[in-house]
Design a protein around this motif. Structure first.
Motif, PDB file in Angstrom:
ATOM      1  N   SER A   1       0.829  -1.241   0.059  1.00  0.00           N
ATOM      2  CA  SER A   1       0.098   0.050  -0.031  1.00  0.00           C
ATOM      3  C   SER A   1       0.859   1.282  -0.154  1.00  0.00           C
ATOM      4  CB  SER A   1      -1.118   0.062   1.209  1.00  0.00           C
ATOM      5  OG  SER A   1      -1.732  -0.989   0.998  1.00  0.00           O
ATOM      6  N   VAL A   2       2.035   1.348   0.664  1.00  0.00           N
ATOM      7  CA  VAL A   2       2.755   2.405   0.615  1.00  0.00           C
ATOM      8  C   VAL A   2       3.364   2.596  -0.808  1.00  0.00           C
ATOM      9  CG1 VAL A   2       5.039   3.279   1.507  1.00  0.00           C
ATOM     10  CG2 VAL A   2       3.582   1.965   3.312  1.00  0.00           C
ATOM     11  N   GLY A   3       3.988   1.466  -1.428  1.00  0.00           N
ATOM     12  CA  GLY A   3       4.381   1.643  -2.593  1.00  0.00           C
ATOM     13  C   GLY A   3       3.366   2.180  -3.694  1.00  0.00           C
ATOM     14  N   ALA A   4       2.164   1.663  -3.625  1.00  0.00           N
ATOM     15  CA  ALA A   4       0.870   2.143  -4.300  1.00  0.00           C
ATOM     16  C   ALA A   4       0.606   3.523  -4.347  1.00  0.00           C
ATOM     17  CB  ALA A   4      -0.274   1.316  -4.072  1.00  0.00           C
ATOM     18  N   THR A   5       0.717   3.910  -2.889  1.00  0.00           N
ATOM     19  CA  THR A   5       0.351   5.738  -2.812  1.00  0.00           C
ATOM     20  C   THR A   5       1.564   6.175  -3.198  1.00  0.00           C
ATOM     21  OG1 THR A   5      -0.618   4.988  -0.686  1.00  0.00           O
ATOM     22  CG2 THR A   5       0.272   7.254  -0.934  1.00  0.00           C
ATOM     23  N   LEU A   6       2.879   5.652  -3.168  1.00  0.00           N
ATOM     24  CA  LEU A   6       4.105   6.491  -3.831  1.00  0.00           C
ATOM     25  C   LEU A   6       3.708   6.534  -5.197  1.00  0.00           C
ATOM     26  CD1 LEU A   6       6.934   8.011  -3.617  1.00  0.00           C
ATOM     27  CD2 LEU A   6       7.728   5.332  -3.628  1.00  0.00           C
ATOM     28  N   ASN A   7       3.482   5.486  -5.935  1.00  0.00           N
ATOM     29  CA  ASN A   7       3.245   5.550  -7.385  1.00  0.00           C
ATOM     30  C   ASN A   7       2.348   6.525  -7.671  1.00  0.00           C
ATOM     31  OD1 ASN A   7       5.135   3.771  -7.971  1.00  0.00           O
ATOM     32  ND2 ASN A   7       4.010   1.760  -7.824  1.00  0.00           N
ATOM     33  N   THR A   8       1.038   6.408  -6.912  1.00  0.00           N
ATOM     34  CA  THR A   8       0.010   7.422  -7.279  1.00  0.00           C
ATOM     35  C   THR A   8       0.291   8.839  -7.281  1.00  0.00           C
ATOM     36  OG1 THR A   8      -1.669   5.693  -6.400  1.00  0.00           O
ATOM     37  CG2 THR A   8      -2.186   8.212  -6.413  1.00  0.00           C
ATOM     38  N   ILE A   9       1.326   9.169  -6.311  1.00  0.00           N
ATOM     39  CA  ILE A   9       1.820  10.518  -5.937  1.00  0.00           C
ATOM     40  C   ILE A   9       2.730  11.090  -7.364  1.00  0.00           C
ATOM     41  CG2 ILE A   9       3.181  12.213  -4.537  1.00  0.00           C
ATOM     42  CD1 ILE A   9       1.855  10.797  -2.155  1.00  0.00           C
ATOM     43  N   SER A  10       3.562   9.960  -7.555  1.00  0.00           N
ATOM     44  CA  SER A  10       4.707  10.175  -8.507  1.00  0.00           C
ATOM     45  C   SER A  10       4.043  10.402 -10.062  1.00  0.00           C
ATOM     46  CB  SER A  10       5.598   9.180  -8.538  1.00  0.00           C
ATOM     47  OG  SER A  10       5.226   8.007  -8.956  1.00  0.00           O
ATOM     48  N   SER A  11       2.777   9.806 -10.066  1.00  0.00           N
ATOM     49  CA  SER A  11       1.983  10.178 -11.414  1.00  0.00           C
ATOM     50  C   SER A  11       1.207  11.191 -11.381  1.00  0.00           C
ATOM     51  CB  SER A  11       1.230   8.743 -11.613  1.00  0.00           C
ATOM     52  OG  SER A  11       1.916   7.560 -11.722  1.00  0.00           O
ATOM     53  N   MET A  12       0.910  12.164 -10.449  1.00  0.00           N
ATOM     54  CA  MET A  12       0.215  13.101 -10.298  1.00  0.00           C
ATOM     55  C   MET A  12       0.543  14.170 -11.198  1.00  0.00           C
ATOM     56  SD  MET A  12      -0.879  13.529  -6.395  1.00  0.00           S
ATOM     57  CE  MET A  12      -2.097  12.665  -5.485  1.00  0.00           C
ATOM     58  N   PRO A  13      -0.301  14.971 -11.699  1.00  0.00           N
ATOM     59  CA  PRO A  13      -0.013  16.112 -12.818  1.00  0.00           C
ATOM     60  C   PRO A  13       0.855  17.078 -11.777  1.00  0.00           C
ATOM     61  CG  PRO A  13      -2.358  15.738 -12.781  1.00  0.00           C
ATOM     62  CD  PRO A  13      -1.876  14.643 -11.620  1.00  0.00           C
ATOM     63  N   HIS A  14       1.768  17.629 -12.623  1.00  0.00           N
ATOM     64  CA  HIS A  14       2.656  18.803 -11.784  1.00  0.00           C
ATOM     65  C   HIS A  14       3.859  18.275 -10.867  1.00  0.00           C
ATOM     66  CE1 HIS A  14       0.193  21.258 -14.186  1.00  0.00           C
ATOM     67  NE2 HIS A  14      -0.856  20.833 -13.388  1.00  0.00           N
ATOM     68  N   VAL A  15       3.869  16.795 -10.533  1.00  0.00           N
ATOM     69  CA  VAL A  15       4.883  16.045  -9.538  1.00  0.00           C
ATOM     70  C   VAL A  15       5.826  16.047 -10.517  1.00  0.00           C
ATOM     71  CG1 VAL A  15       5.362  14.188  -8.125  1.00  0.00           C
ATOM     72  CG2 VAL A  15       3.167  15.335  -7.987  1.00  0.00           C
ATOM     73  N   LEU A  16       7.190  16.749 -10.134  1.00  0.00           N
ATOM     74  CA  LEU A  16       8.223  16.172 -10.991  1.00  0.00           C
ATOM     75  C   LEU A  16       9.110  15.073 -10.635  1.00  0.00           C
ATOM     76  CD1 LEU A  16       9.728  20.048 -11.052  1.00  0.00           C
ATOM     77  CD2 LEU A  16       8.273  18.964 -12.895  1.00  0.00           C
ATOM     78  N   THR A  17       9.107  14.929  -9.107  1.00  0.00           N
ATOM     79  CA  THR A  17       9.664  13.617  -8.517  1.00  0.00           C
ATOM     80  C   THR A  17       8.886  13.516  -6.908  1.00  0.00           C
ATOM     81  OG1 THR A  17      11.546  15.057  -7.306  1.00  0.00           O
ATOM     82  CG2 THR A  17      12.033  14.214  -9.522  1.00  0.00           C
ATOM     83  N   ALA A  18       9.093  12.179  -6.894  1.00  0.00           N
ATOM     84  CA  ALA A  18       8.494  11.493  -5.521  1.00  0.00           C
ATOM     85  C   ALA A  18       9.456  10.601  -5.262  1.00  0.00           C
ATOM     86  CB  ALA A  18       7.240  11.373  -5.685  1.00  0.00           C
ATOM     87  N   ALA A  19      10.336  10.719  -4.164  1.00  0.00           N
ATOM     88  CA  ALA A  19      11.289   9.777  -3.847  1.00  0.00           C
ATOM     89  C   ALA A  19      11.113   9.285  -2.276  1.00  0.00           C
ATOM     90  CB  ALA A  19      12.590  10.566  -3.899  1.00  0.00           C
ATOM     91  N   LEU A  20      11.253   8.140  -2.098  1.00  0.00           N
ATOM     92  CA  LEU A  20      11.317   7.426  -0.804  1.00  0.00           C
ATOM     93  C   LEU A  20      12.303   7.929  -0.098  1.00  0.00           C
ATOM     94  CD1 LEU A  20       9.423   5.560   0.923  1.00  0.00           C
ATOM     95  CD2 LEU A  20      10.920   3.699   0.110  1.00  0.00           C
ATOM     96  N   VAL A  21      12.068   8.435   1.112  1.00  0.00           N
ATOM     97  CA  VAL A  21      13.159   8.817   2.117  1.00  0.00           C
ATOM     98  C   VAL A  21      13.457   7.987   3.135  1.00  0.00           C
ATOM     99  CG1 VAL A  21      13.993  10.412   3.616  1.00  0.00           C
ATOM    100  CG2 VAL A  21      12.897  11.139   1.653  1.00  0.00           C
ATOM    101  N   PHE A  22      12.449   7.267   3.812  1.00  0.00           N
ATOM    102  CA  PHE A  22      12.108   6.514   5.015  1.00  0.00           C
ATOM    103  C   PHE A  22      10.974   5.440   4.833  1.00  0.00           C
ATOM    104  CE2 PHE A  22      10.473   5.539   9.162  1.00  0.00           C
ATOM    105  CZ  PHE A  22      11.546   4.684   9.700  1.00  0.00           C
ATOM    106  N   GLN A  23      11.506   4.187   5.257  1.00  0.00           N
ATOM    107  CA  GLN A  23       9.955   3.306   5.536  1.00  0.00           C
ATOM    108  C   GLN A  23      10.255   2.473   6.766  1.00  0.00           C
ATOM    109  OE1 GLN A  23       8.729   0.841   2.127  1.00  0.00           O
ATOM    110  NE2 GLN A  23       7.450   0.133   3.323  1.00  0.00           N
ATOM    111  N   GLY A  24       9.354   2.119   7.569  1.00  0.00           N
ATOM    112  CA  GLY A  24       9.600   1.326   8.844  1.00  0.00           C
ATOM    113  C   GLY A  24       8.347   1.045   9.096  1.00  0.00           C
TER     114      GLY A  24
END
Length: 108
Positions: free
Chosen positions: A81-104
């Motif tokens: 679910s974290v990965g799916a949300t990250l993919n959704t955000i990175s695919s949004m209009p006007h998002v240039l980059t979305a990078a995972l910084v931390f996961q726990g």
């Protein structure tokens, strides 16, 4: 009393996600996945992107920089679910980059 898991009984995917730490040996433990991501957008699109991200379930804007950067916290039931949300955000209009910084994982 249950026996501790043997090396062959440990699932590789659970091991990679910290499931081998479970001290209850077979009993379910409620955990939540927590991740933070850094999102970059153009400064003039910052408010629109922030609003779109906040509309997603389990997301929160932790910090923002007027130069177009957002720190987003994601809470989800599992790593998928974290990965799916990250993919959704990175695919949004006007998002240039979305990078995972931390996961726990956090036991609830």
């Amino acid at each position: 009393m249950s026996e501790p898991p043997t090396l062959r009984s440990i699932d590789r995917r659970k091991f990679m996600n910290g499931g081998w730490i479970n001290q209850n040996h077979g009993q379910s433990v409620d955990t939540v996945e927590i991740a933070s991501i850094l999102v970059q957008t153009r400064p003039e699109r910052l408010d629109a992107v922030a609003a779109a991200i906040e509309a997603l379930a389990g997301t929160q804007i932790y910090s923002r920089d007027p130069k177009g950067k957002l720190v987003v916290v994601i809470e989800a039931a599992d790593t998928g679910s974290v990965g799916a949300t990250l993919n959704t955000i990175s695919s949004m209009p006007h998002v240039l980059t979305a990078a995972l910084v931390f996961q726990g994982s956090d036991a609830g």
